[in-house]
Design an enzyme around this catalytic site. Sequence first.
Site, PDB file in Angstrom:
ATOM      1  N   GLU A  44      46.075  67.865  41.107  1.00 22.32           N
ATOM      2  CA  GLU A  44      46.369  68.586  42.342  1.00 22.32           C
ATOM      3  C   GLU A  44      45.106  68.629  43.182  1.00 22.32           C
ATOM      4  O   GLU A  44      44.056  69.064  42.711  1.00 22.32           O
ATOM      5  CB  GLU A  44      46.842  70.014  42.060  1.00 22.32           C
ATOM      6  N   ASP A  96      34.891  67.633  46.141  1.00 19.21           N
ATOM      7  CA  ASP A  96      35.578  67.296  47.381  1.00 19.21           C
ATOM      8  C   ASP A  96      36.700  66.309  47.068  1.00 19.21           C
ATOM      9  O   ASP A  96      36.453  65.210  46.567  1.00 19.21           O
ATOM     10  CB  ASP A  96      34.577  66.667  48.363  1.00 19.21           C
ATOM     11  N   ASP A 118      45.322  71.223  54.564  1.00 15.40           N
ATOM     12  CA  ASP A 118      44.970  71.515  55.961  1.00 15.40           C
ATOM     13  C   ASP A 118      45.673  70.503  56.859  1.00 15.40           C
ATOM     14  O   ASP A 118      45.513  69.291  56.688  1.00 15.40           O
ATOM     15  CB  ASP A 118      43.453  71.399  56.137  1.00 15.40           C
ATOM     16  N   LYS A 122      44.893  68.616  65.489  1.00 14.22           N
ATOM     17  CA  LYS A 122      44.380  67.905  66.659  1.00 14.22           C
ATOM     18  C   LYS A 122      44.313  66.402  66.403  1.00 14.22           C
ATOM     19  O   LYS A 122      43.919  65.965  65.331  1.00 14.22           O
ATOM     20  CB  LYS A 122      42.996  68.440  67.041  1.00 14.22           C
ATOM     21  N   ASP A 154      54.182  73.946  54.722  1.00 14.38           N
ATOM     22  CA  ASP A 154      54.987  74.757  55.636  1.00 14.38           C
ATOM     23  C   ASP A 154      54.835  74.242  57.063  1.00 14.38           C
ATOM     24  O   ASP A 154      55.471  74.765  57.976  1.00 14.38           O
ATOM     25  CB  ASP A 154      54.531  76.214  55.577  1.00 14.38           C
ATOM     26  N   THR A 192      53.052  77.533  44.718  1.00 13.55           N
ATOM     27  CA  THR A 192      51.626  77.783  44.901  1.00 13.55           C
ATOM     28  C   THR A 192      51.481  79.191  45.486  1.00 13.55           C
ATOM     29  O   THR A 192      52.465  79.823  45.874  1.00 13.55           O
ATOM     30  CB  THR A 192      50.988  76.774  45.874  1.00 13.55           C
ATOM     31  N   TYR A 194      50.093  79.981  48.401  1.00 14.96           N
ATOM     32  CA  TYR A 194      50.483  79.899  49.803  1.00 14.96           C
ATOM     33  C   TYR A 194      51.992  79.820  49.943  1.00 14.96           C
ATOM     34  O   TYR A 194      52.602  80.461  50.804  1.00 14.96           O
ATOM     35  CB  TYR A 194      49.858  78.664  50.458  1.00 14.96           C
TER      36      TYR A 194
END
Length: 212
Positions: A44, A96, A118, A122, A154, A192, A194
Amino acid sequence: MRVRNKTWAEPLIEAHPELMVTDPLQNKGNWQERFKEKQPIQIEIGMGKGQFIIQMALKYPHINFIGIEIQHSVGAIALKNALKEKLPNLQLVLADGANLDEYFDNGEIKRIYLNFSDPWPKKRHEKRRLTYKSFLHVYQEILVEHGALELKTDNQGLFEYSLVSLNNYGFVLEDVFLDLHHSDEALENVETEYEHKFSEKGQRIYKLSGHF
């Protein structure tokens, strides 16, 4: 996920090298040696506080799981939670997630989970999205032949972008859910942190899965 620095985080991480990896480059090609049993490895990217990866390891003891998190304070919370379970099929990594090909050998991983990444909405940040073509190339390299990828989010914009990006890359989509929690898939779904938070507020959860 922003979490304030915790004074106990670094000491806890340093005290548990058997569970928390801080230099994943040293394990490239040899991750099976960190587990009790040699089993398919699933990872993950962005595990957060570890709710998903810990529950997956509990639910599927025949699979080895690796949770990756870049933020030390967040990773330390996941470590604290994982220590309670003493799971022989779980490893945590502080690193990372953009450098997966430096940590894993070609064909070393069976499945990749991208949970609530994330969205980088933009246009100028498109290359940072974890389903941008350069990331997909890395995933394909470290995955076994026809290795799997799952994404939950989401964010409708990221979901739609990911569908197009994956399709253009030649990814084979197997399942697409526009409202995961109101589908048959919800019965087997592992949430999760979130996801639970968003679904409690009535937000729609999107999911896709397939293989390269």
